[in-house]
Design an enzyme around this catalytic site. Structure first.
Site, mmCIF file in Angstrom:
data_model
loop_
_atom_site.group_PDB
_atom_site.id
_atom_site.type_symbol
_atom_site.label_atom_id
_atom_site.label_comp_id
_atom_site.label_asym_id
_atom_site.label_seq_id
_atom_site.Cartn_x
_atom_site.Cartn_y
_atom_site.Cartn_z
ATOM 1 C CG ASP A 76 -2.104 -0.829 1.158
ATOM 2 O OD1 ASP A 76 -2.099 -1.780 0.351
ATOM 3 O OD2 ASP A 76 -3.066 -0.572 1.894
ATOM 4 C CG ASP A 77 -0.113 3.861 2.184
ATOM 5 O OD1 ASP A 77 -1.258 3.601 1.768
ATOM 6 O OD2 ASP A 77 0.164 3.983 3.400
ATOM 7 C CG HIS A 127 -4.725 2.854 -0.916
ATOM 8 N ND1 HIS A 127 -5.757 2.323 -0.169
ATOM 9 C CD2 HIS A 127 -3.714 3.085 -0.021
ATOM 10 C CE1 HIS A 127 -5.389 2.230 1.092
ATOM 11 N NE2 HIS A 127 -4.160 2.689 1.214
ATOM 12 C CG HIS A 131 -3.834 7.224 2.015
ATOM 13 N ND1 HIS A 131 -3.686 7.407 3.377
ATOM 14 C CD2 HIS A 131 -3.774 5.888 1.826
ATOM 15 C CE1 HIS A 131 -3.547 6.248 3.983
ATOM 16 N NE2 HIS A 131 -3.600 5.295 3.056
ATOM 17 C CG HIS A 223 1.990 0.190 4.436
ATOM 18 N ND1 HIS A 223 1.706 -0.796 5.355
ATOM 19 C CD2 HIS A 223 0.855 0.923 4.291
ATOM 20 C CE1 HIS A 223 0.450 -0.661 5.774
ATOM 21 N NE2 HIS A 223 -0.088 0.364 5.140
#
Length: 258
Positions: A76-77, A127, A131, A223
């Protein structure tokens, strides 16, 4: 009934109608399909984008595809110019395909990294655009824009490559956000194992969290963005060979029900 009570009742009804209208506008066909199913009508009438002939489920996927000792790695991210290339290198060395949950504005800023992810055969996940971990408390129209704008930014970086999943920031899904994602062809994606690598608890803590009594068909959260991810890279170097030594195979998160 007093005139003031009547006014309050009319005001409450109007507010409820407004909320329902926003939900319908945001989710469109997916919410209509849910209403049809609840009324006993066939969900086949839904115009949600099909997955192998079936509508994309609105329920949150927390399982890996397949059977037996299969595991889905999710990241993620990102993309991040420092950490994404290092994560990709570890995945290549271990012959692992993962699912990258990309922030739209970062995909827009680093499209070459999105292309590298896709070229390596990894799956793409929306995502959101920015965010915003509070977006589940924001109006439905705001949620819809965050989801669809994020997807569009990722697609612009790699035209023709499918974005098959949507993961809410912080896992904060709402019924409307799940419906919007499903209507856009993306399975809402959660996780079943969270080593909290984003908090940088130390390599032993991360490895212990992901090696301790894995559930059936786990989806594991890592991540590559949002800060120093050196511990994540080190954990993946240790964890991926361990999984293979335990007889696990690597796959993607489930796209179909349940």
């Amino acid at each position: 009934m007093s005139s003031s009570s009547a006014r309050r009742r009319r005001t409450g009804s109007a507010m409820a109608a407004t909320v329902l209208g926003l939900l319908a506008a945001a989710a469109g066909p997916a919410l209509a399909a849910a209403d049809s199913s609840a009324a006993g009508r066939s969900p086949a009438a839904s115009s949600s984008r099909p997955v192998h002939g079936a509508a994309v489920p609105q329920g949150i996927s927390r399982l890996a595809q397949g059977t037996g000792r299969a595991v889905a790695i999710t990241v993620d991210d990102g993309p991040d110019p420092t950490w994404t290339p290092q994560v990709l290198r570890v995945l290549r060395q271990n012959h692992v395909k993962a699912t990258f949950c990309l922030i739209g504005t970062r995909a827009q800023k680093y499209p070459e990294l999105v292309r590298e992810i896709a070229a390596d055969g990894h799956q793409l996940c929306d995502h959101s655009a920015d965010h915003d971990e509070t977006m589940d408390h924001k109006p439905v129209d705001y949620q819809r824009r965050q989801i669809l704008d994020g997807k569009a930014m990722i697609e612009a970086a790699v035209p023709g490559v499918a974005v098959n999943y949507y993961r809410a920031p912080g896992g904060a899904f709402t019924p409307a956000s799940r419906a919007v994602a499903a209507a856009a062809g993306m399975r809402p994606l959660g996780w079943s194992v969270d080593p909290k690598d984003w908090s940088r608890p130390g390599l032993p803590a991360i490895v212990s969290a992901v090696e301790d009594k894995l559930p059936e068909l786990p989806t594991v959260l890592f991540h590559d963005g949002g800060g120093d991810r050196s511990q994540t890279v080190a954990a993946l170097r240790q964890y991926l060979p361990w999984l293979r030594s335990q007889g696990y195979t690597f796959t993607f998160p489930a796209r179909s029900a349940p």
